[in-house]
Design a protein around this motif. Structure first.
Motif, PDB file in Angstrom:
ATOM      1  N   LYS A  30      -2.226   3.906   2.553  1.00 19.11           N
ATOM      2  CA  LYS A  30      -1.512   5.175   2.338  1.00 19.11           C
ATOM      3  C   LYS A  30      -0.090   4.914   1.839  1.00 19.11           C
ATOM      4  O   LYS A  30       0.407   5.632   0.968  1.00 19.11           O
ATOM      5  CB  LYS A  30      -1.482   5.974   3.640  1.00 19.11           C
ATOM      6  CG  LYS A  30      -2.838   6.496   4.071  1.00 19.11           C
ATOM      7  CD  LYS A  30      -2.752   7.217   5.418  1.00 19.11           C
ATOM      8  CE  LYS A  30      -4.116   7.712   5.862  1.00 19.11           C
ATOM      9  NZ  LYS A  30      -4.077   8.333   7.209  1.00 19.11           N
ATOM     10  N   TRP A  31       0.556   3.882   2.387  1.00 23.53           N
ATOM     11  CA  TRP A  31       1.906   3.509   1.933  1.00 23.53           C
ATOM     12  C   TRP A  31       1.902   3.147   0.458  1.00 23.53           C
ATOM     13  O   TRP A  31       2.780   3.558  -0.311  1.00 23.53           O
ATOM     14  CB  TRP A  31       2.415   2.335   2.768  1.00 23.53           C
ATOM     15  CG  TRP A  31       3.542   1.576   2.140  1.00 23.53           C
ATOM     16  CD1 TRP A  31       4.865   1.895   2.148  1.00 23.53           C
ATOM     17  CD2 TRP A  31       3.438   0.362   1.373  1.00 23.53           C
ATOM     18  NE1 TRP A  31       5.592   0.962   1.446  1.00 23.53           N
ATOM     19  CE2 TRP A  31       4.744   0.022   0.964  1.00 23.53           C
ATOM     20  CE3 TRP A  31       2.368  -0.464   1.013  1.00 23.53           C
ATOM     21  CZ2 TRP A  31       4.995  -1.130   0.203  1.00 23.53           C
ATOM     22  CZ3 TRP A  31       2.625  -1.592   0.248  1.00 23.53           C
ATOM     23  CH2 TRP A  31       3.925  -1.918  -0.144  1.00 23.53           C
ATOM     24  N   ALA A  32       0.890   2.370   0.032  1.00 22.70           N
ATOM     25  CA  ALA A  32       0.814   1.952  -1.371  1.00 22.70           C
ATOM     26  C   ALA A  32       0.688   3.164  -2.287  1.00 22.70           C
ATOM     27  O   ALA A  32       1.316   3.229  -3.347  1.00 22.70           O
ATOM     28  CB  ALA A  32      -0.367   1.007  -1.572  1.00 22.70           C
ATOM     29  N   LYS A  33      -0.102   4.135  -1.865  1.00 21.49           N
ATOM     30  CA  LYS A  33      -0.322   5.318  -2.695  1.00 21.49           C
ATOM     31  C   LYS A  33       0.904   6.226  -2.710  1.00 21.49           C
ATOM     32  O   LYS A  33       1.288   6.736  -3.770  1.00 21.49           O
ATOM     33  CB  LYS A  33      -1.545   6.088  -2.187  1.00 21.49           C
ATOM     34  CG  LYS A  33      -2.850   5.341  -2.385  1.00 21.49           C
ATOM     35  CD  LYS A  33      -4.018   6.061  -1.721  1.00 21.49           C
ATOM     36  CE  LYS A  33      -5.325   5.308  -1.946  1.00 21.49           C
ATOM     37  NZ  LYS A  33      -6.454   5.924  -1.203  1.00 21.49           N
ATOM     38  N   LYS A  34       1.514   6.420  -1.561  1.00 19.74           N
ATOM     39  CA  LYS A  34       2.618   7.371  -1.463  1.00 19.74           C
ATOM     40  C   LYS A  34       3.945   6.759  -1.916  1.00 19.74           C
ATOM     41  O   LYS A  34       4.634   7.317  -2.785  1.00 19.74           O
ATOM     42  CB  LYS A  34       2.753   7.880  -0.029  1.00 19.74           C
ATOM     43  CG  LYS A  34       3.873   8.896   0.151  1.00 19.74           C
ATOM     44  CD  LYS A  34       3.969   9.363   1.598  1.00 19.74           C
ATOM     45  CE  LYS A  34       5.127  10.342   1.773  1.00 19.74           C
ATOM     46  NZ  LYS A  34       5.277  10.787   3.182  1.00 19.74           N
ATOM     47  N   ASP A  35       4.325   5.632  -1.320  1.00 23.30           N
ATOM     48  CA  ASP A  35       5.643   5.056  -1.579  1.00 23.30           C
ATOM     49  C   ASP A  35       5.702   4.228  -2.856  1.00 23.30           C
ATOM     50  O   ASP A  35       6.743   4.167  -3.513  1.00 23.30           O
ATOM     51  CB  ASP A  35       6.083   4.184  -0.400  1.00 23.30           C
ATOM     52  CG  ASP A  35       6.355   4.992   0.852  1.00 23.30           C
ATOM     53  OD1 ASP A  35       6.018   6.187   0.858  1.00 23.30           O
ATOM     54  OD2 ASP A  35       6.890   4.436   1.831  1.00 23.30           O
TER      55      ASP A  35
END
Length: 601
Positions: free
Chosen positions: A349-354
Motif C-alpha cells: 500500500k505504501w508503494a502505491k500511495k507514497d
C-alpha cells in the motif's frame, strides 16, 4: 554591582555560598510551598533556583507574575539541603535567596508552553518562533549550529582557504531549480536573481588567481519543502580549489567533515576513511545515490530468475523482463518470522500511495516438513525447487525471512527498491544505531541522461563538470556512457553535498553543451561571464558545497530541518511570524514598472 547581573543563570556554584549575587532571566516555572515560593529562573546559559520568603514586600507580586516574565533578583547564595540537591542542574547544589526583585517585563498569557518539550502545532510554533526558540531542545540546536559553523570556518582557514563573499543580486543560474527574481527599478523590465549557489562566481574567483576559496554561503531556490530541505533559502559551505584533482578535493575536505562530526558526535562513531562508491554500483546495491550504509543488507537484481512463466509460474514478472524491464529484490531479514501479513500488505500500500508505483510484490519464506524453504505467496509459490534455491542463495535468505520485489522500467524499479530498502530497515528496526555516522563518496556520475519528455540528451548533474576523458570522450563515446568528475558526500542516507572538477577549457565546454542541444551562441549569451573569463586563462579547478543545515540536522539528531534553523518558513514557503510574502502597494509596483496578473480563483 551591575544593573542586571553579576552571574548568569548557570554560573553559581557551592563555592559561591555566602556571596551576594544578582541574576536576570525569564521565569521558567514556579512552585509555591507552605513557607516559600520557588522560581526556576532561566537565561541563555541555564537555570538557577530562586527562593522567595513571604516576609519580603515583593512576595505577592512574584507569586502573581506569569511564567516567561523577565525579572532581576539580588540576594545571598545559599547551599541546598542534601535532599534538595538537583544533580541534573549545574547549579543544583545552590539556590539564591531573593532579597530584592524587579519585574523588568511582565509576560502576557503564552500561546505555547516554553517549559517542557510538548509537541505543539507547527503553525503556532512558527508564528511565535521567538517563544519556540526559548525551549530547551531548539535553543540547544541553534547554539550547536553556531558552534558547528565556527568549527567549519576554523578548519577551512587552517587548511589554507580564504573566505570571500559573492554577490546576492546576480543573474539567473543553471542550477535546475526556480529562481527567486528581483525586479530592477533602474532597469525597467529586467530582473536580478537571488543565487541558487555561488557556482559561477566561485569559479571566477579561481580564474582571478585566488587559490583556495570558501564561504558560508546563503543560497536561494524556489523549491518545495521536504524534511531535509527548507523552502526558499539554505546555507552551504561553498568551496573551490585551483590546480586540484578530484583526489585533492577529497584530501582537503574529508578531514574537515570528519573532524567536525567527531567534534560534535558526543561519543557516536565517525567512520573514516570515507569509502568511494561509483554511482552505478550505488544504484545497483542500494537503489539510491545517497545510500544509508548503516542498513546491513543490499538489494539484488533478480531479473534472471524470471525468464519465463514455466520456471516461475509468475507470468507478470516474466513479461516485464521480456520487455526490457527489471525485477529488483529487497531482503527483509526475519520479517516472515516476526511480522504478520499486515506488515507485508502495508508495504504494498505504501508503494502505491507514497511512491506512486504499481505495487510491491512480496514473499514470506518458511520451511516445509522436509526442511526445504518454500513460500505460499504468489511471486514464489510456483517456483521450481532448484530455481528457488538458487534465488535464495544469491540473496542469502532462508526460512523466516521475507522478500519484496520491485518490477518495471529499470530506473523506476531501482528507485522503488531503494526507497523500500530504507523503509524495511526503519520499520524492522534494522538500522545499526551503534554505527554512528557512516560517510561515503559517490563518484563517477554519468555526464548525461536521456530526457524522456523532450526526447533529447541532457546534463544529468552539473553542466560545468569536466567529462572523464575530456574532448576525446565527447567526440568518440555515446553520451550516455560518458562519466564526469562529479562526486557527492553522503552520510547516513543524507546527501550533504555535490561537487565536481570543473570544465575549464572553452572548446571542451562548447562541445559538452552542444551534445545537450546548446549552440555556441546560446552558451555565450547565458554564461557570458564564465565563458569570456575562461578565454583569458582558467586554471584546472574543482570544488564542493556541503549543506550546513543538513550537517547540523544530523549532529543534532533532528528529524526535520526546521528544528535547526532560527527562523524557518513553513512548507508553503511562508514566514508566519513576519507575514511574508506580503502584498505591496500600487506605488511600489509602479516604481518597478510592474502590473499584477493574478490567477482567477
Amino acid at each position: 554591582m551591575h544593573d542586571f547581573r553579576t552571574h548568569n543563570c548557570a554560573a553559581l556554584r557551592k563555592s559561591d555560598v555566602g556571596q551576594t549575587a544578582r541574576v536576570s532571566g525569564w521565569i521558567h516555572s514556579k512552585r509555591e510551598h507552605a513557607n516559600a515560593l520557588f522560581i526556576d529562573l532561566r537565561d541563555h546559559y541555564g537555570l538557577t533556583q530562586i527562593v522567595v520568603y513571604p516576609n519580603v514586600d515583593f512576595y505577592e507580586s512574584l507569586k502573581r507574575a506569569t511564567v516567561e516574565s523577565v525579572i532581576t533578583v539580588t540576594g545571598e547564595v545559599l547551599a541546598r539541603a542534601d535532599e534538595a540537591v538537583n544533580e541534573n542542574l549545574d547549579t543544583g547544589e545552590i539556590e539564591l535567596r531573593a532579597d530584592t526583585a524587579v519585574i523588568e517585563n511582565a509576560a502576557a498569557p503564552l500561546p505555547l508552553p516554553v517549559a517542557g518539550e510538548q509537541d505543539y502545532p507547527e503553525e503556532i510554533r512558527l508564528r511565535h518562533r521567538y517563544l519556540d526558540l526559548r525551549r530547551e531542545t531548539l535553543h540547544k540546536n541553534i547554539i550547536l549550529r553556531s558552534q558547528i559553523i565556527a568549527s567549519l570556518r576554523r578548519r577551512m582557514i587552517e587548511g589554507g582557504f580564504m573566505e570571500f563573499q559573492t554577490p546576492i543580486l546576480t543573474a539567473s543560474s543553471p542550477e535546475g531549480a526556480r529562481d527567486f527574481l528581483v525586479p530592477s527599478r533602474l532597469n525597467p523590465g529586467k530582473f536580478y536573481a537571488l543565487p541558487q549557489a555561488p557556482q559561477q562566481f566561485k569559479q571566477l574567483i579561481m580564474v582571478a588567481g585566488f587559490d583556495r576559496y570558501f564561504q558560508i554561503a546563503p543560497c536561494f531556490r524556489d523549491e518545495d519543502a521536504r524534511a531535509d530541505r527548507s523552502p526558499g533559502e539554505f546555507y552551504q559551505l561553498d568551496i573551490e580549489m585551483s590546480f586540484a584533482t578530484q583526489e585533492d578535493v577529497f584530501n582537503a575536505i574529508e578531514p574537515v567533515m570528519a573532524g567536525v562530526f567527531e567534534e560534535f558526535a558526543n561519543g557516536r562513531k565517525v567512520q573514516t576513511p570515507f569509502p568511494r562508491i561509483p554511482y552505478k554500483e550505488s544504484m545497483e546495491k542500494y537503489g539510491s545515490d545517497k545510500p544509508d550504509l548503516r542498513i546491513p543488507f543490499e538489494i539484488s537484481d533478480v531479473s534472471e530468475f524470471f525468464p519465463d512463466e514455466a520456471l516461475t509460474g509468475f507470468g507478470l514478472f516474466a513479461k516485464i523482463v521480456g520487455g526490457g524491464g527489471k525485477v529488483i529484490a529487497i531482503p527483509a531479514p526475519q520479517a516472515a518470522a516476526n511480522q504478520s501479513r499486515k506488515f507485508f500488505d502495508s508495504m504494498d500500500k505504501w508503494a502505491k500511495k507514497d511512491m506512486q508505483a504499481p505495487g510491491l510484490g512480496y514473499a514470506r519464506l518458511e520451511a516445509d516438513e522436509d526442511g526445504n524453504v518454500t513460500s505460499r505467496d504468489p511471486v514464489l509459490k510456483n517456483f521450481k525447487p532448484d530455481h528457488l534455491t538458487k534465488l535464495l542463495e544469491k540473496m542469502g535468505l532462508g526460512a523466516g525471512d521475507g522478500i519484496f520485489f520491485s518490477a518495471g522500467k529499470k530506473s523506476d524499479a531501482y528507485k522503488l527498491a531503494g526507497a523500500a530498502r530504507n523503509k524495511v530497515a526503519a520499520d524492522l528496526d534494522l538500522i545499526d544505531k551503534e554505527a554512528g555516522f557512516k560517510f561515503c563518496w559517490i563518484v563517477d556520475f554519468p555526464m548525461y541522461e536521456w530526457d524522456e519528455d523532450n526526447k533529447k540528451v541532457d546534463f544529468s548533474h552539473n553542466p560545468f563538470s569536466m567529462p572523464q576523458g575530456g574532448m576525446d570522450a565527447l567526440q568518440t563515446k555515446d553520451p550516455l556512457d560518458i562519466l564526469a568528475y562529479q562526486y557527492d558526500i553522503v552520510c547516513n542516507g543524507v546527501e550533504l553535498s555535490s561537487g565536481a572538477i570543473r570544465n575549464h577549457k572553452v572548446d571542451v565546454m562548447y562541445k559538452a553543451f552542444e551534445i545537450a542541444g546548446y549552440d555556441n551562441a546560446t552558451v555565450d549569451e547565458e554564461f557570458a561571464g564564465m565563458i569570456n573569463a575562461f578565454k583569458y586563462g582558467a586554471p584546472p579547478h574543482g570544488g564542493i558545497a556541503p549543506g550546513v543545515d543538513r550537517i547540523v540536522m544530523l549532529l543534532a539528531g533532528a528529524e526535520n530541518i526546521r528544528e535547526v534553523i532560527l527562523f524557518p518558513m513553513n512548507q508553503s514557503a511562508q514566514d508566519l511570524m513576519m507575514n511574508a510574502p506580503s502584498e505591496v502597494d500600487s506605488k511600489a509596483l509602479k516604481e518597478l514598472h510592474l502590473k499584477l496578473n493574478l490567477p482567477i480563483e
